[in-house]
Write a protein that holds these residues in place. Structure first.
Motif, mmCIF file in Angstrom:
data_model
loop_
_atom_site.group_PDB
_atom_site.id
_atom_site.type_symbol
_atom_site.label_atom_id
_atom_site.label_comp_id
_atom_site.label_asym_id
_atom_site.label_seq_id
_atom_site.Cartn_x
_atom_site.Cartn_y
_atom_site.Cartn_z
ATOM 1 N N LEU A 158 0.822 -1.033 0.080
ATOM 2 C CA LEU A 158 -0.003 -0.075 0.046
ATOM 3 C C LEU A 158 0.742 1.235 -0.052
ATOM 4 O O LEU A 158 0.375 2.259 -0.920
ATOM 5 C CB LEU A 158 -1.006 -0.344 1.218
ATOM 6 C CG LEU A 158 -2.094 -0.841 1.270
ATOM 7 C CD1 LEU A 158 -2.702 -0.789 2.613
ATOM 8 C CD2 LEU A 158 -3.060 -0.730 0.021
ATOM 9 N N ALA A 159 1.961 1.363 0.934
ATOM 10 C CA ALA A 159 2.684 2.615 1.002
ATOM 11 C C ALA A 159 3.206 2.915 -0.607
ATOM 12 O O ALA A 159 3.157 4.009 -0.680
ATOM 13 C CB ALA A 159 3.606 2.484 1.837
ATOM 14 N N SER A 160 3.974 2.015 -1.296
ATOM 15 C CA SER A 160 4.781 2.400 -2.390
ATOM 16 C C SER A 160 3.273 2.699 -3.302
ATOM 17 O O SER A 160 3.730 3.855 -4.289
ATOM 18 C CB SER A 160 5.237 1.166 -2.956
ATOM 19 O OG SER A 160 4.617 0.185 -3.269
ATOM 20 N N LEU A 161 2.271 1.825 -3.536
ATOM 21 C CA LEU A 161 1.312 2.728 -4.500
ATOM 22 C C LEU A 161 0.476 3.723 -4.200
ATOM 23 O O LEU A 161 0.448 4.598 -5.031
ATOM 24 C CB LEU A 161 0.263 1.264 -4.424
ATOM 25 C CG LEU A 161 0.528 0.033 -5.203
ATOM 26 C CD1 LEU A 161 -0.584 -0.908 -4.805
ATOM 27 C CD2 LEU A 161 0.827 0.332 -6.554
ATOM 28 N N TYR A 162 0.300 4.183 -2.831
ATOM 29 C CA TYR A 162 -0.231 5.421 -2.207
ATOM 30 C C TYR A 162 0.675 6.594 -2.585
ATOM 31 O O TYR A 162 0.441 7.648 -3.095
ATOM 32 C CB TYR A 162 -0.610 5.347 -0.961
ATOM 33 C CG TYR A 162 -1.769 4.463 -0.646
ATOM 34 C CD1 TYR A 162 -2.326 3.700 -1.412
ATOM 35 C CD2 TYR A 162 -2.268 4.679 0.652
ATOM 36 C CE1 TYR A 162 -3.549 2.921 -1.100
ATOM 37 C CE2 TYR A 162 -3.413 3.896 0.886
ATOM 38 C CZ TYR A 162 -4.218 3.036 0.274
ATOM 39 O OH TYR A 162 -5.173 2.237 0.530
ATOM 40 N N ARG A 163 2.163 6.188 -2.537
ATOM 41 C CA ARG A 163 2.961 7.482 -2.561
ATOM 42 C C ARG A 163 3.088 7.522 -4.031
ATOM 43 O O ARG A 163 3.086 8.871 -4.562
ATOM 44 C CB ARG A 163 4.380 6.748 -2.162
ATOM 45 C CG ARG A 163 5.502 7.926 -2.420
ATOM 46 C CD ARG A 163 7.005 7.415 -1.997
ATOM 47 N NE ARG A 163 6.822 7.025 -0.544
ATOM 48 C CZ ARG A 163 7.201 5.901 -0.021
ATOM 49 N NH1 ARG A 163 6.949 4.659 -0.933
ATOM 50 N NH2 ARG A 163 7.197 5.761 1.163
ATOM 51 N N ASP A 164 3.042 6.641 -4.927
ATOM 52 C CA ASP A 164 2.836 7.011 -6.465
ATOM 53 C C ASP A 164 1.633 7.696 -6.814
ATOM 54 O O ASP A 164 1.632 8.671 -7.672
ATOM 55 C CB ASP A 164 3.141 5.902 -7.228
ATOM 56 C CG ASP A 164 4.470 5.042 -7.198
ATOM 57 O OD1 ASP A 164 5.526 5.811 -6.476
ATOM 58 O OD2 ASP A 164 4.437 4.015 -7.452
ATOM 59 N N LEU A 165 0.652 7.222 -6.321
ATOM 60 C CA LEU A 165 -0.539 8.063 -6.486
ATOM 61 C C LEU A 165 -0.860 9.421 -6.073
ATOM 62 O O LEU A 165 -1.228 10.224 -6.735
ATOM 63 C CB LEU A 165 -1.952 7.185 -6.008
ATOM 64 C CG LEU A 165 -3.233 7.863 -5.939
ATOM 65 C CD1 LEU A 165 -3.536 7.932 -7.586
ATOM 66 C CD2 LEU A 165 -4.173 6.932 -5.285
ATOM 67 N N ALA A 166 -0.380 9.525 -4.926
ATOM 68 C CA ALA A 166 0.104 11.022 -4.409
ATOM 69 C C ALA A 166 0.738 11.927 -5.274
ATOM 70 O O ALA A 166 0.309 13.072 -5.666
ATOM 71 C CB ALA A 166 0.529 10.922 -2.810
ATOM 72 N N ASP A 167 1.724 11.477 -5.963
ATOM 73 C CA ASP A 167 2.523 12.046 -6.778
ATOM 74 C C ASP A 167 1.752 12.350 -7.978
ATOM 75 O O ASP A 167 1.821 13.495 -8.541
ATOM 76 C CB ASP A 167 3.989 11.317 -7.194
ATOM 77 C CG ASP A 167 5.015 11.349 -6.098
ATOM 78 O OD1 ASP A 167 4.847 12.202 -4.941
ATOM 79 O OD2 ASP A 167 5.881 10.374 -6.066
ATOM 80 N N GLU A 168 1.125 11.201 -8.454
ATOM 81 C CA GLU A 168 0.440 11.629 -9.728
ATOM 82 C C GLU A 168 -0.617 12.475 -9.568
ATOM 83 O O GLU A 168 -1.041 13.203 -10.527
ATOM 84 C CB GLU A 168 -0.131 10.197 -9.892
ATOM 85 C CG GLU A 168 -1.004 10.234 -11.356
ATOM 86 C CD GLU A 168 -1.914 8.957 -11.499
ATOM 87 O OE1 GLU A 168 -3.117 8.841 -12.053
ATOM 88 O OE2 GLU A 168 -1.229 7.929 -11.156
ATOM 89 N N MET A 169 -1.388 12.543 -8.353
ATOM 90 C CA MET A 169 -2.624 13.460 -8.304
ATOM 91 C C MET A 169 -2.338 14.783 -7.472
ATOM 92 O O MET A 169 -3.204 15.342 -7.393
ATOM 93 C CB MET A 169 -3.622 12.519 -7.425
ATOM 94 C CG MET A 169 -4.197 11.299 -7.857
ATOM 95 S SD MET A 169 -4.993 11.340 -9.882
ATOM 96 C CE MET A 169 -6.556 12.276 -9.085
ATOM 97 N N GLY A 170 -0.970 14.964 -7.090
ATOM 98 C CA GLY A 170 -0.798 16.307 -6.614
ATOM 99 C C GLY A 170 -1.108 16.251 -5.041
ATOM 100 O O GLY A 170 -1.639 17.433 -4.530
ATOM 101 N N CYS A 171 -1.127 15.205 -4.393
ATOM 102 C CA CYS A 171 -1.466 15.226 -2.989
ATOM 103 C C CYS A 171 -0.276 14.906 -2.150
ATOM 104 O O CYS A 171 0.739 14.415 -2.474
ATOM 105 C CB CYS A 171 -2.572 14.136 -2.686
ATOM 106 S SG CYS A 171 -4.089 13.997 -3.839
ATOM 107 N N GLY A 172 -0.629 15.158 -0.736
ATOM 108 C CA GLY A 172 0.534 14.791 -0.123
ATOM 109 C C GLY A 172 0.602 13.455 0.379
ATOM 110 O O GLY A 172 -0.476 12.860 0.048
#
Length: 212
Positions: A158-172
């Motif tokens: 989850l951590a790596s997938l969420y980190r990549d998603l945050a980068d993609e979507m402009g989230c913290g």
């Protein structure tokens, strides 16, 4: 005053695996975060045991689908400056979805619901902070062990997938597993020390995102 919404499941609600009840108010991570931020920030705790990112749970006696409930909660507590989302643990149940990529897609749905919500005219969409929950761990508990059979490896993704998603979507992004570990009592929940650690760990990034 700034307002922060903490949208989560039993880890946000404060389930105590040892007693089966709830951690003391001051030990829950939203409460710890609120105390650290001070009176200029209103921290709203919206935790519900069993809540998923965007999937139905037919066994619940309440609606646990996080995507279906989120618009109502946004309207209830708005205007908001920041939404913290810590969900995905319940998605790991094979009967719900059972995969980290499914949880990632559910989080993406929640981001869209926040960004495109029907905010009132004076409201700007809030900032979004995605928090990956601590990974599941081995447990001798027969019920939770069966409910989450085969899910430990998926939860660790989850951590790596969420980190990549945050980068993609402009989230913290914040990895709660960097400061907290689940308890082997049930393999899912947090003891008081670990839930407090999440509140303390979130303070710096929340201050930064709120411009404090």
């Amino acid at each position: 005053m700034k307002t922060v919404l903490c949208y989560g499941d039993s880890l946000t609600w404060g389930t105590d695996a040892e007693t089966g009840g709830r951690h003391a108010f001051e030990d829950r991570w939203p409460s710890v975060l609120a105390a650290a931020l001070g009176p200029s920030v209103n921290v709203v705790a919206e935790g519900l045991g069993g809540r998923t990112t965007a999937y139905d749970d037919g066994l619940g006696d309440c609606d646990r689908n996080g995507a279906r409930l989120l618009p109502t909660i946004l309207h209830t507590h708005g205007p908001l400056d920041l939404v913290i989302i810590m969900l995905g643990t319940n998605d790991m149940k094979p009967m719900i979805h059972g995969t980290a990529i499914g949880a990632r897609q559910g989080i993406k749905k929640l981001i869209s619901l926040i960004r495109f919500h029907d905010w009132t005219r004076e409201c700007e969409p809030p900032e979004i902070l995605i928090v990956s929950p601590p990974s599941l761990c081995e447990t001798a508990n027969p019920l939770t062990g069966a409910l989450y059979r085969g899910s430990i490896e998926e939860s660790a993704m989850l951590a790596s997938l969420y980190r990549d998603l945050a980068d993609e979507m402009g989230c913290g992004f914040f990895d709660a597993g960097s400061v907290a570990k689940t308890t082997p009592i049930d393999g899912i929940h947090l003891d008081a020390d670990n839930t407090r650690a999440i509140g303390r760990g979130l303070e710096p990034i929340v201050r930064m995102m709120l411009g404090l």
